[in-house]
Design a protein around this motif. Sequence first.
Motif, short mmCIF file in Angstrom:
data_model
loop_
_atom_site.label_atom_id
_atom_site.label_comp_id
_atom_site.label_asym_id
_atom_site.label_seq_id
_atom_site.Cartn_x
_atom_site.Cartn_y
_atom_site.Cartn_z
N SER A 38 70.16 -16.41 63.08
CA SER A 38 71.48 -15.77 63.12
C SER A 38 72.33 -16.13 61.91
CB SER A 38 72.24 -16.18 64.39
OG SER A 38 71.53 -15.80 65.55
N VAL A 39 72.17 -17.37 61.42
CA VAL A 39 72.97 -17.83 60.26
C VAL A 39 72.00 -18.46 59.26
CG1 VAL A 39 74.92 -19.23 59.48
CG2 VAL A 39 74.91 -18.30 61.80
N PRO A 40 71.42 -17.66 58.38
CA PRO A 40 70.44 -18.19 57.41
C PRO A 40 71.02 -19.22 56.45
CG PRO A 40 70.30 -15.80 57.56
CD PRO A 40 71.54 -16.18 58.30
N ALA A 41 72.35 -19.29 56.36
CA ALA A 41 72.98 -20.25 55.43
C ALA A 41 72.86 -21.69 55.92
CB ALA A 41 74.45 -19.89 55.24
N LEU A 42 72.47 -21.89 57.17
CA LEU A 42 72.34 -23.25 57.69
C LEU A 42 71.18 -23.98 57.00
CD1 LEU A 42 72.85 -22.62 61.52
CD2 LEU A 42 74.36 -23.96 60.03
N PHE A 65 75.22 -23.49 69.78
CA PHE A 65 76.40 -24.22 69.33
C PHE A 65 76.41 -24.37 67.81
CE2 PHE A 65 76.49 -26.30 73.73
CZ PHE A 65 77.49 -25.45 74.16
N MET A 66 75.23 -24.52 67.20
CA MET A 66 75.16 -24.54 65.74
C MET A 66 75.70 -23.23 65.16
SD MET A 66 71.48 -26.16 64.67
CE MET A 66 70.83 -27.68 65.32
N VAL A 67 75.26 -22.14 65.73
CA VAL A 67 75.69 -20.82 65.25
C VAL A 67 77.20 -20.65 65.43
CG1 VAL A 67 75.53 -18.33 65.69
CG2 VAL A 67 73.44 -19.74 65.63
N GLN A 68 77.70 -21.04 66.60
CA GLN A 68 79.13 -20.89 66.88
C GLN A 68 79.97 -21.66 65.87
OE1 GLN A 68 79.98 -21.57 70.99
NE2 GLN A 68 82.20 -21.53 70.73
N LEU A 69 79.58 -22.90 65.58
CA LEU A 69 80.34 -23.70 64.63
C LEU A 69 80.16 -23.20 63.21
CD1 LEU A 69 79.60 -27.23 66.13
CD2 LEU A 69 81.83 -26.11 66.01
N ARG A 111 75.31 -23.21 51.22
CA ARG A 111 74.70 -23.60 52.48
C ARG A 111 75.68 -24.42 53.34
NH1 ARG A 111 69.27 -22.94 53.25
NH2 ARG A 111 68.45 -21.47 51.73
N ILE A 112 75.53 -24.31 54.66
CA ILE A 112 76.27 -25.12 55.62
C ILE A 112 75.31 -26.20 56.10
CG2 ILE A 112 77.52 -25.17 57.82
CD1 ILE A 112 77.99 -22.13 57.41
#
Length: 406
Positions: A221-225, A328-332, A193-194
């Motif tokens: 978009s990023v389920p790992a968050l 911005f969360m997704v981008q990073l 996870r991020i």
Amino acid sequence: MPGRGNASRRLRVALVASSLGLAGAEKQTVYTARALLHAGIDVRFFYLGGSGHYEAVLRHLGVSLCQIFAANRPWVILAGLTRALCRLRPHIVMASQFSDLLYGGAAGRFCNAMTLGGIRSDGFYELNAYGQRSRWMFRLAHGLIANSCRARQNLASRGINLRKIEVLPNVIDLRDFDSRSKLPARFSVPSDRIIVAAVGRLHSCKRFDRFLEALALARRSVPALAGIIAGADCGSKAALQEKASALGLVPPDITFLGEYDRVPALLAQAGLLVLSSEYEGFPNVILEAMAARLPVITTPAGDASLVVQHEKTGYVVEGEDTQGMAAFMVQLARSPSMRVNFGDTGRKRVEQEYSYESLPDRLMLILRRFASQQGRSGLVQILDHSVPVKETSIFSEALLFNEPAA
């Protein structure tokens, strides 16, 4: 720790605070006490509350601490503080936060000390929180020390004399922070996870509801968050947990840590920090995140948009723009190299602009300016003869409150 001149000319400063809890404003108060000691000043701390996290830290530093507290008996506290200050005869009384002027301002004026008040929020909060009393409290202070330019601007817009307000930005002890970042974090999140961290008391002004909305959007978009919220409950936890559940955020997608004394260790495990506040002064956690080499996504609350350089150390987004926050969360999350670049730039900025080592000189300069404005020539001379003294020990909360690093 004597400065030049004899003991009778040694500067005496009384610090007054009603809170020593685990929070950013209280940490900055401890830094102030330490900086005064560093300058060779006779500093005495008058604590008007019950037990507090930073009480032991102050004692460890060698600060003389006197507790004056009587639950629900404000006049007893005021009388006790006034008697104590009259015995001490301090040259300067510093009320840590604006609320402390209720006691420190009145007692300081009574004993003819130069009396200063702290502004830790955005100025509007201080004006609004105490209603009609706030104007009287402002008049009690000979000067105000704000931790943000935003507060100074806001107060000036409401008629407070700019000459009465100095800005002293928050600082961070990087040696201590780096030491504490190596401690066990004491939470569990899957290794793939991020972590998106959000730190602060669970109060409505922190607007963690925005954080939850943005996190839920970003995870599409990023389920790992995975989000982690660290902070003591100030009445908002139940509503936030209910909102998280309605958004489909369940552990380990979201974790509420509660009051947490290992923020550096948390940030060492995180990928980025988000600050979603409605209003602030100078958000302490931003310095901690940048010290941890994390990119920061923040609303423009207080001086956050001055500390975080947009597209250099993170991103500044309007408070209600949760879609922008999520983007911005997704981008990073998708760019580890961007996180590293932003993080390294942020760390350098903290080292150059907000390190604790800059505090003693900045603080002494402000005290001298106020003394000069007040026509206190004797105090100016004593301040001119106060010199920094080499510190003999490293300030370390890690040694006081945490077991050794694993």
